[in-house]
Design an enzyme around this catalytic site. Structure first.
Site, short mmCIF file in Angstrom:
data_model
loop_
_atom_site.label_atom_id
_atom_site.label_comp_id
_atom_site.label_asym_id
_atom_site.label_seq_id
_atom_site.Cartn_x
_atom_site.Cartn_y
_atom_site.Cartn_z
CG ASN A 37 -2.12 0.90 1.13
OD1 ASN A 37 -2.59 1.31 -0.17
ND2 ASN A 37 -3.12 0.97 1.98
NE ARG A 147 -10.29 -2.68 13.35
CZ ARG A 147 -9.66 -2.04 12.26
NH1 ARG A 147 -8.10 -2.30 12.23
NH2 ARG A 147 -10.07 -1.02 11.75
CE1 TYR A 159 -5.99 1.84 10.34
CE2 TYR A 159 -7.00 1.38 12.46
CZ TYR A 159 -6.64 0.98 11.13
OH TYR A 159 -6.63 -0.04 10.65
CG ASP A 210 -5.31 -1.66 14.68
OD1 ASP A 210 -4.22 -1.42 15.13
OD2 ASP A 210 -5.16 -1.97 13.33
CG HIS A 212 -2.94 1.74 12.97
ND1 HIS A 212 -2.22 2.48 12.30
CD2 HIS A 212 -3.66 0.83 12.21
CE1 HIS A 212 -2.35 2.12 10.91
NE2 HIS A 212 -2.93 0.94 11.00
CD GLU A 236 -4.55 -5.03 14.50
OE1 GLU A 236 -5.59 -5.23 14.61
OE2 GLU A 236 -4.34 -4.56 13.21
CD GLU A 262 -1.60 -3.78 10.47
OE1 GLU A 262 -2.57 -4.51 11.14
OE2 GLU A 262 -1.90 -2.58 9.89
NE ARG A 283 -3.26 -7.37 12.80
CZ ARG A 283 -3.99 -7.67 11.85
NH1 ARG A 283 -4.85 -8.48 12.11
NH2 ARG A 283 -4.50 -6.83 10.95
CG HIS A 312 -2.79 -6.88 7.56
ND1 HIS A 312 -1.94 -6.14 6.91
CD2 HIS A 312 -3.85 -6.04 7.89
CE1 HIS A 312 -2.24 -4.87 6.57
NE2 HIS A 312 -3.58 -4.62 7.27
CG ASP A 316 -3.84 -2.50 2.34
OD1 ASP A 316 -4.82 -2.13 3.15
OD2 ASP A 316 -2.82 -2.69 2.85
CD GLU A 339 -7.95 -6.63 9.46
OE1 GLU A 339 -6.67 -6.72 9.23
OE2 GLU A 339 -8.16 -5.50 9.72
CD1 TRP A 402 -2.24 7.62 10.28
CD2 TRP A 402 -1.93 5.43 9.15
NE1 TRP A 402 -3.51 7.17 9.72
CE2 TRP A 402 -3.26 5.79 9.12
CE3 TRP A 402 -1.24 4.57 8.85
CZ2 TRP A 402 -4.16 5.06 8.58
CZ3 TRP A 402 -2.35 3.59 7.91
CH2 TRP A 402 -3.59 3.81 8.04
O1 EZ4 Z 1 -3.70 0.48 8.28
O2 EZ4 Z 1 -3.82 -2.07 5.65
O3 EZ4 Z 1 -5.58 -3.86 10.99
N1 EZ4 Z 1 -5.51 -3.22 9.97
C1 EZ4 Z 1 -4.86 -2.17 9.67
C2 EZ4 Z 1 -5.08 -1.67 8.19
C3 EZ4 Z 1 -3.64 -1.06 7.78
C4 EZ4 Z 1 -3.60 -0.87 6.30
C5 EZ4 Z 1 -2.31 -0.41 5.78
O4 EZ4 Z 1 -2.18 -0.45 4.51
O5 EZ4 Z 1 -4.22 -1.73 10.62
O6 EZ4 Z 1 -6.30 -0.79 8.26
CO CO Z 2 -3.93 -3.07 12.12
#
Ligand code: EZ4
Ligand code: CO
Length: 402
Positions: A37, A147, A159, A210, A212, A236, A262, A283, A312, A316, A339, A402
Site C-alpha cells: 500500500n 473490531r 485511524y 487496533d 495502530h 492490536e 502486520e 499478524r 492481516h 489493500d 481479519e 500513523w
Molecule cells: O492500516 O492495511 O488492521 N488493519 C490495519 C490496516 C492498515 C492498512 C495499511 O495498508 O491496521 O487498516
Molecule cells: Co492493524
C-alpha cells in the site's frame, strides 16, 4: 513443467493492486498478490526488472529453492519491497502446484484442521453511539468477532474511521493527507467505548481493537490494564514494533492479549516476540511476509510458543492474498482468527474467487489452487493512480506513528 513467462498487472479499481501472473509451458498459470500500500510501483518494478527474467525456465514446483534463490540470492535480504515481491512469486508457484495436482491449496499445507475460518470484521463509528450502531449491524450479519474503532472527542480524524456513510479505506489518492493525534484524548475515551459496547451487547461476542502503533510501552500497558474488565480478544499493534524487547514491559503489566505484526516481513522481525512469549497473535501475513513458504516456517515456530496467527486482511490485501490466507488458516494447527474487511464489489468482479463468507466464518472453497482468477479486460479499465497512507503528527507538530 517450466516457467515460460510472467507478467505484472497493476490496476486501481477504487484502490491500487499489483498482481503477478506466472505462466508455464503446460498452460497452467498462477497468481500472486504484490500490493504494498502506497509503494505499489516499487514492487512492480522490482518484479519486472529483477525477478521475472531470472524466473524463466525454472521448475515451478521448486517453491523452496526459488524462495531461497530470491532471498539469499539477492544478497540484500528482507525489507518490505523485496519480501512482497518474493511473496507474490511464492504464492503464484503454490497456486500452480495445487492446480497441477488438482487440489485446493489447503491440501498441500496440512489438509483441513477445522471446519471453517473464524473471521473478524470492522465496526467503525464516528463516535460512541455510531460505533454501537455499527457493532449491532455486524452482529446482524452473523459476525462472532468484531473490531471496534471510533472517532475520539477532540481529534478531527482517527485511524479506522470513515466519514459517515462512507466505507473506510486507509490510502487516499494524491499526496499524503496529514492527521493530528492525541494519545491522552484517546486513552481517556476508549475504555468508555468498550464499557458501553459490553453493557449493550454482553460478553458473548469477541471484541478487538487496533491501537495502530501509537502508544509508548507504558501507555500500552495502561491501555491493556484499563481494557481488562471488557475482556478484549486482543489489542492490536499497541506500540511501535521496531524494538521487540519493548513488549516485555507491556506484557508484564496486563493480561489483555496482544496482536502484532502486520508490517513485519520476516521471522527476524518477531523471533523474540515469539520465543519469549511476548505476544499472543502474530499478524504478519502472506503478501508482506515472504509468502506461504516463509509464513509456514514462522507459524510452526509460533506454534511451539503458544502464539497463534491473526492474519492481516484489510482491503489493500487483494483477493489473491485473502484466498491464500484462508487456505493457510484452514490448514495450520495454531490458527487464531482472520481479519475480514470485504472488498468493493468491483474488486470482487476483477478477482472472481471461490472463497465465501457465512455466519462469522469464511471458507477457501474447493477449486484447485487458490481458487482466484483475474479479469484482465475489466482490470485494464482502472489504471494505477498514485495514493498514500496518511502521515500523523502530535498536536505540537511532531511526526508520529500513523
Ligand atoms: O492500516 O492495511 O488492521 N488493519 C490495519 C490496516 C492498515 C492498512 C495499511 O495498508 O491496521 O487498516
Ligand atoms: Co492493524
Amino acid at each position: 513443467m517450466k516457467i515460460k513467462d510472467a507478467e505484472v498487472v497493476v490496476c486501481s479499481p477504487t484502490r491500487n493492486f499489483v498482481t503477478l501472473i506466472i505462466h508455464t509451458d503446460e498452460g497452467i498459470y498462477g497468481l500472486g498478490d504484490a500490493t504494498l500500500n502506497g509503494r505499489e510501483l516499487a514492487v512492480a518494478e522490482y518484479l519486472k526488472e529483477h525477478c521475472i527474467p531470472a524466473l524463466i525456465g525454472r521448475n515451478p514446483f521448486d517453491t523452496e529453492d526459488i524462495w531461497q534463490y530470491f532471498y539469499k540470492g539477492a544478497y540484500w535480504k528482507r525489507g518490505p519491497v523485496t519480501m512482497t515481491a518474493i511473496a507474490a512469486i511464492d504464492v503464484a508457484l503454490w497456486d500452480i502446484k495445487a492446480k497441477a495436482l488438482s487440489v485446493p491449496l489447503y491440501q498441500l499445507l496440512g489438509g483441513k484442521s477445522r471446519d471453517g475460518v473464524l473471521v473478524y470484521c470492522h465496526a467503525n463509528g464516528t463516535g460512541l453511539s455510531h460505533s454501537i450502531e455499527e457493532v449491532h449491524r455486524h452482529i446482524e450479519l452473523g459476525y462472532k468477532a468484531i473490531r471496534v474503532q471510533s472517532g475520539i472527542p477532540g481529534i478531527e480524524k482517527t485511524y479506522g474511521v470513515a466519514s459517515k456513510g462512507k466505507k473506510y479505506e486507509p490510502a487516499t489518492r494524491g499526496l499524503p493527507q496529514e492527521s493530528v493525534w492525541s494519545t491522552s484524548k484517546y486513552l481517556n475515551f476508549i475504555p468508555k467505548l468498550f464499557e458501553a459496547v459490553r453493557n449493550k451487547f454482553g460478553f458473548d461476542i469477541h471484541l478487538l481493537h487496533d491501537c495502530h502503533h501509537r502508544l509508548t510501552p507504558v501507555e500500552a500497558a495502561r491501555f491493556g490494564k484499563d481494557a481488562e474488565p471488557y475482556r478484549l480478544f486482543w489489542m492490536e499493534d499497541p506500540g511501535s514494533e521496531e524494538l521487540q524487547e519493548s513488549f516485555r514491559l507491556i506484557r508484564n503489566h496486563t493480561t489483555t492479549p496482544i496482536a502484532v505484526g502486520e508490517i513485519f516481513n520476516s521471522v527476524f522481525d518477531c523471533n523474540k516476540l515469539i520465543t519469549e512469549q511476548l505476544i499472543d497473535y502474530l499478524r504478519m501475513t502472506i503478501v508482506h511476509g515472504g509468502g506461504i513458504t516463509h509464513l509456514l516456517k514462522t507459524a510452526h515456530l509460533a506454534e511451539i510458543y503458544n502464539v497463534r496467527t491473526g492474519f492481516h486482511g484489510a482491503t489493500d490485501l487483494s483477493p489473491v492474498t485473502m484466498a491464500a490466507a484462508l487456505h493457510f488458516d484452514m490448514a495450520i494447527h495454531n490458527f487464531g482468527i482472520q481479519e475480514h474487511m470485504p472488498h468493493e464489489p468491483l474488486v470482487d468482479e476483477i478477482f472472481p474467487h471461490a472463497y465465501t463468507y457465512k455466519d462469522g466464518f469464511m471458507y477457501p472453497g474447493e477449486a484447485a489452487g487458490l481458487g482466484v482468477g483475474l479479469n484482465r479486460q475489466l482490470a485494464a479499465k482502472y489504471p494505477y493512480q498514485r495514493a498514500y497512507l496518511p502521515v500523523n503528527r502530535l498536536e505540537d507538530g511532531t511526526v508520529w506513528n500513523w
